[in-house]
Design an enzyme around this catalytic site. Structure first.
Site, PDB file in Angstrom:
ATOM      1  N   GLU A  79       0.936  -1.186   0.053  1.00 40.88           N
ATOM      2  CA  GLU A  79      -0.029   0.046   0.201  1.00 40.88           C
ATOM      3  C   GLU A  79       0.950   1.383  -0.047  1.00 40.88           C
ATOM      4  O   GLU A  79       0.298   2.389   0.198  1.00 40.88           O
ATOM      5  CB  GLU A  79      -0.750   0.061   1.139  1.00 40.88           C
ATOM      6  CG  GLU A  79      -0.396  -0.064   2.591  1.00 40.88           C
ATOM      7  CD  GLU A  79      -1.248  -0.248   3.754  1.00 40.88           C
ATOM      8  OE1 GLU A  79      -2.122   1.101   3.656  1.00 40.88           O
ATOM      9  OE2 GLU A  79      -1.676  -1.036   4.515  1.00 40.88           O
ATOM     10  N   CYS A 111      -3.242  -3.782   4.486  1.00 39.69           N
ATOM     11  CA  CYS A 111      -2.315  -4.757   5.140  1.00 39.69           C
ATOM     12  C   CYS A 111      -2.747  -6.291   4.733  1.00 39.69           C
ATOM     13  O   CYS A 111      -1.903  -7.120   4.975  1.00 39.69           O
ATOM     14  CB  CYS A 111      -2.291  -4.486   6.605  1.00 39.69           C
ATOM     15  SG  CYS A 111      -1.888  -3.162   7.259  1.00 39.69           S
ATOM     16  N   HIS A 233      -2.006 -10.077  12.198  1.00 41.60           N
ATOM     17  CA  HIS A 233      -1.147  -8.973  11.742  1.00 41.60           C
ATOM     18  C   HIS A 233      -1.004  -8.161  12.748  1.00 41.60           C
ATOM     19  O   HIS A 233      -1.673  -7.867  13.669  1.00 41.60           O
ATOM     20  CB  HIS A 233      -2.223  -8.318  10.742  1.00 41.60           C
ATOM     21  CG  HIS A 233      -2.110  -6.941  10.451  1.00 41.60           C
ATOM     22  ND1 HIS A 233      -0.696  -6.521   9.768  1.00 41.60           N
ATOM     23  CD2 HIS A 233      -2.643  -5.605  10.831  1.00 41.60           C
ATOM     24  CE1 HIS A 233      -0.790  -5.122   9.891  1.00 41.60           C
ATOM     25  NE2 HIS A 233      -1.896  -4.749  10.481  1.00 41.60           N
TER      26      HIS A 233
HETATM   27  P1  HMG Z   1      -2.920   6.423  21.728  1.00 41.89           P
HETATM   28  O1  HMG Z   1      -4.448   7.026  21.794  1.00 41.89           O
HETATM   29  O2  HMG Z   1      -1.936   7.492  21.643  1.00 41.89           O
HETATM   30  O3  HMG Z   1      -2.914   5.516  22.939  1.00 41.89           O
HETATM   31  O4  HMG Z   1      -2.868   5.465  20.417  1.00 41.89           O
HETATM   32  P2  HMG Z   1      -3.747   5.267  24.166  1.00 41.89           P
HETATM   33  O5  HMG Z   1      -3.873   6.072  25.216  1.00 41.89           O
HETATM   34  O6  HMG Z   1      -4.809   4.360  23.631  1.00 41.89           O
HETATM   35  O7  HMG Z   1      -2.784   4.021  24.827  1.00 41.89           O
HETATM   36  C1  HMG Z   1      -2.278   2.901  24.198  1.00 41.89           C
HETATM   37  C2  HMG Z   1      -2.152   1.810  25.451  1.00 41.89           C
HETATM   38  O8  HMG Z   1      -1.300   2.083  26.317  1.00 41.89           O
HETATM   39  C3  HMG Z   1      -3.578   1.889  26.177  1.00 41.89           C
HETATM   40  O9  HMG Z   1      -3.847   0.466  26.880  1.00 41.89           O
HETATM   41  C4  HMG Z   1      -3.158   2.507  27.621  1.00 41.89           C
HETATM   42  O10 HMG Z   1      -3.996   2.262  28.669  1.00 41.89           O
HETATM   43  C5  HMG Z   1      -1.777   2.199  27.451  1.00 41.89           C
HETATM   44  P3  HMG Z   1      -5.122  -0.406  26.175  1.00 41.89           P
HETATM   45  O11 HMG Z   1      -6.159   0.388  26.800  1.00 41.89           O
HETATM   46  O12 HMG Z   1      -4.926  -0.434  24.797  1.00 41.89           O
HETATM   47  O13 HMG Z   1      -5.073  -1.549  26.901  1.00 41.89           O
HETATM   48  N1  HMG Z   1      -0.925   3.022  28.284  1.00 41.89           N
HETATM   49  C6  HMG Z   1      -0.046   2.980  29.185  1.00 41.89           C
HETATM   50  N2  HMG Z   1       0.567   1.763  29.552  1.00 41.89           N
HETATM   51  C7  HMG Z   1       1.580   1.650  30.336  1.00 41.89           C
HETATM   52  N3  HMG Z   1       2.254   3.040  30.789  1.00 41.89           N
HETATM   53  C8  HMG Z   1       1.721   4.118  30.706  1.00 41.89           C
HETATM   54  C9  HMG Z   1       0.627   4.081  29.566  1.00 41.89           C
HETATM   55  N4  HMG Z   1       0.154   5.176  28.891  1.00 41.89           N
HETATM   56  C10 HMG Z   1      -1.074   4.717  28.002  1.00 41.89           C
HETATM   57  N5  HMG Z   1       2.347   5.292  31.077  1.00 41.89           N
HETATM   58  C11 HMG Z   1      -3.537   3.721  18.827  1.00 41.89           C
HETATM   59  C12 HMG Z   1      -3.182   4.191  20.121  1.00 41.89           C
HETATM   60  C13 HMG Z   1      -3.394   2.402  18.730  1.00 41.89           C
HETATM   61  C14 HMG Z   1      -4.971   4.418  18.436  1.00 41.89           C
HETATM   62  C15 HMG Z   1      -2.319   4.510  18.014  1.00 41.89           C
HETATM   63  O14 HMG Z   1      -1.070   4.139  18.081  1.00 41.89           O
HETATM   64  C16 HMG Z   1      -2.604   4.546  16.641  1.00 41.89           C
HETATM   65  O15 HMG Z   1      -3.375   5.287  16.121  1.00 41.89           O
HETATM   66  N6  HMG Z   1      -2.053   3.791  15.794  1.00 41.89           N
HETATM   67  C17 HMG Z   1      -2.374   3.468  14.037  1.00 41.89           C
HETATM   68  C18 HMG Z   1      -3.492   2.605  13.979  1.00 41.89           C
HETATM   69  C19 HMG Z   1      -3.417   1.159  14.383  1.00 41.89           C
HETATM   70  O16 HMG Z   1      -2.148   0.681  14.509  1.00 41.89           O
HETATM   71  N7  HMG Z   1      -4.481   0.451  14.293  1.00 41.89           N
HETATM   72  C20 HMG Z   1      -4.408  -0.945  14.730  1.00 41.89           C
HETATM   73  C21 HMG Z   1      -5.598  -1.727  14.091  1.00 41.89           C
HETATM   74  S1  HMG Z   1      -5.844  -1.411  12.448  1.00 41.89           S
HETATM   75  C22 HMG Z   1      -4.610  -2.261  11.624  1.00 41.89           C
HETATM   76  O17 HMG Z   1      -4.118  -3.133  12.123  1.00 41.89           O
HETATM   77  C23 HMG Z   1      -4.583  -1.841  10.193  1.00 41.89           C
HETATM   78  C24 HMG Z   1      -3.074  -1.168   9.839  1.00 41.89           C
HETATM   79  O18 HMG Z   1      -2.123  -2.019  10.009  1.00 41.89           O
HETATM   80  C25 HMG Z   1      -3.275  -0.474   8.581  1.00 41.89           C
HETATM   81  C26 HMG Z   1      -3.502  -1.318   7.327  1.00 41.89           C
HETATM   82  O19 HMG Z   1      -4.304  -2.304   7.291  1.00 41.89           O
HETATM   83  O20 HMG Z   1      -3.202  -1.083   6.007  1.00 41.89           O
HETATM   84  C27 HMG Z   1      -2.760  -0.139  10.895  1.00 41.89           C
END
Ligand code: HMG
Length: 387
Positions: A79, A111, A233
């Site tokens: 992609e 992906c 994935h």
């Molecule tokens: P965010 O909003 O910055 O993070 O983004 P958060 O506040 O949700 O924190 C993440 C986790 O860390 C949470 O745990 C927090 O509690 C924890 P959870 O609730 O998930 O269990 N946390 C901590 N832990 C320990 N110590 C601390 C601490 N602070 C927070 N101090 C988000 C997270 C995944 C949304 C972001 O990284 C993002 O937007 N990523 C990109 C999208 C993505 O990867 N999506 C995954 C599914 S879609 C997919 O896989 C397809 C893709 O590969 C693309 C394709 O298909 O081409 C993306």
């Protein structure tokens, strides 16, 4: 006759950004990354490294072990396309001197496309056992600076030789599918960074897993206990934990922490330090499992969950072949991961966000240290060089 993965090798870039460096710059607790999303580092591709050079790096050790004149097709999943018309595989075909008597095509569905290419290759081999197909999944994950996705970037390419009577894994017939038109992650044509509704994307991922699993059980009659190891994935490695918990609940199982870890942990080691590599991520997880699991995996059945935003998902299985240990390429994988040069945050910003590609002629600064690099774009034509 069986069909599957005869050889597999992955490549990544020569640079990395530590999420400790990233956390310090953003004034965030590093444990959000190390524990919260389960990532330590991201591979960073400089401007003279693209999916074609990553793919060449992934394929070349495979070509060293076979007669390249026997390749009948190159199925390239990505992609991070470098052209709207010409496939990345066509550039790769030229760079590696592959035979003219060969089919080349590019696959796209976020992906998921690597799995689509793999399944197409498997079907082609079943219909003509003389086919010797290179399946390549390669991507550079880019999000806007300051966005929620920035900490989940990375890059990588996986090359697989797909043929009859494979030496590493037979891909079994029968899969579970799920497709739904959703806006969780996408990249409009005018952007070179993806847009994402991060939290929603994790929900659609897990939802798709449940539906794909139901369809898999319905189609194949196989159950959770028929599968020994699981590769998901991996956009960030904590997603594997979320996914496996979801699957266990769906399958009405209770398993110990030890079994949970045995079923999933070896498949996260490389992804944890490479970052998201979109189409390649599922297959880097498989390389990680093959290279790092201390158990003998012969005859084990692997379950693979492939997810591509937008969204399309598939659950499928494969069985490890006796003697697979003689064909894995662990040394090369480790060498690449361990030899990457660590970047400061400012160096990363310079390498990742500053280069504009807008139709003007460009001669790229030499940052890519590998054998294959993008040398220049001249009159809108990409020119690669071999060092
Ligand atoms: P965010 O909003 O910055 O993070 O983004 P958060 O506040 O949700 O924190 C993440 C986790 O860390 C949470 O745990 C927090 O509690 C924890 P959870 O609730 O998930 O269990 N946390 C901590 N832990 C320990 N110590 C601390 C601490 N602070 C927070 N101090 C988000 C997270 C995944 C949304 C972001 O990284 C993002 O937007 N990523 C990109 C999208 C993505 O990867 N999506 C995954 C599914 S879609 C997919 O896989 C397809 C893709 O590969 C693309 C394709 O298909 O081409 C993306």
């Amino acid at each position: 006759m069986t069909a599957g993965i005869d050889l597999i090798h992955f490549a990544t870039s020569d640079y990395e950004l530590g999420l400790d460096t990233f956390a310090k710059e953003k004034n965030l607790d590093v444990n959000k990354f190390f524990d919260g999303i389960g990532q330590e580092k991201m591979s960073i591709a400089p401007p003279d490294e693209d999916i074609v050079t990553l793919a060449a790096k992934a394929v070349s050790p495979i070509l060293n072990k076979i007669d390249k004149q026997t390749i009948t097709a190159v199925l390239f999943a990505t992609e991070s396309s470098v052209d709207q018309s010409k496939s990345a595989g066509a550039f790769l075909h030229g760079l590696l001197g592959l035979p003219n008597k060969c089919r080349v095509v590019e696959f796209k569905q976020a992906c998921y496309a690597g799995t689509a290419a793999l399944q197409m290759a498997i079907s082609l081999v079943h219909s003509n056992p003389k086919e010797n197909i290179l399946v390549i999944a390669a991507d550079i994950a880019r999000y806007e600076q300051g966005s929620s996705g920035e900490a989940t970037q990375g890059c990588g390419a996986v090359a697989m030789l797909i043929k009859q009577n494979p030496r590493i894994m037979i891909i079994e017939q029968g899969s579970g599918y799920y497709t739904e038109d959703v806006a969780d992650f996408w990249r409009p044509n005018y952007l070179n960074t993806a847009l994402v509704d991060g939290k929603y994307s994790t929900k659609t991922y897990l939802n798709s897993l449940k539906y794909a699993w139901d369809n898999f059980v319905e189609e194949t009659g196989k159950q959770f206990d028929d599968i020994n190891n699981f590769c998901y994935h991996i956009p960030f490695s904590r997603m594997t934990e979320k996914a496996h918990k979801t699957l266990i609940k769906k399958a009405n199982k209770i398993i110990s922490v030890k079994t949970f870890n045995q079923q999933t942990l070896p498949g996260q080691i490389y992804n944890r330090v490479v970052g998201n590599s979109y189409c390649a991520a599922l297959f880097i997880s498989f390389c990680s499992f093959l290279d790092n699991d201390k158990h003998n995996l012969e005859k084990n059945r692997f379950g693979f969950f492939s997810y591509g935003s937008g969204c399309v998902a598939e659950f499928f299985t494969g069985v490890i072949q006796t003697g697979y240990q003689d064909f894995i390429m662990k040394d090369s994988h480790l060498q690449q991961i361990n030899n990457r040069q660590a970047l400061s945050y400012d160096e990363y910003v310079d390498l990742y966000y500053k280069q504009k590609i807008d139709g003007a002629n460009i001669v790229f600064a030499k940052n890519n240290k590998g054998k294959y690099r993008l040398e220049k774009i001249e009159n809108n034509i990409r020119k690669y060089e071999i060092n």
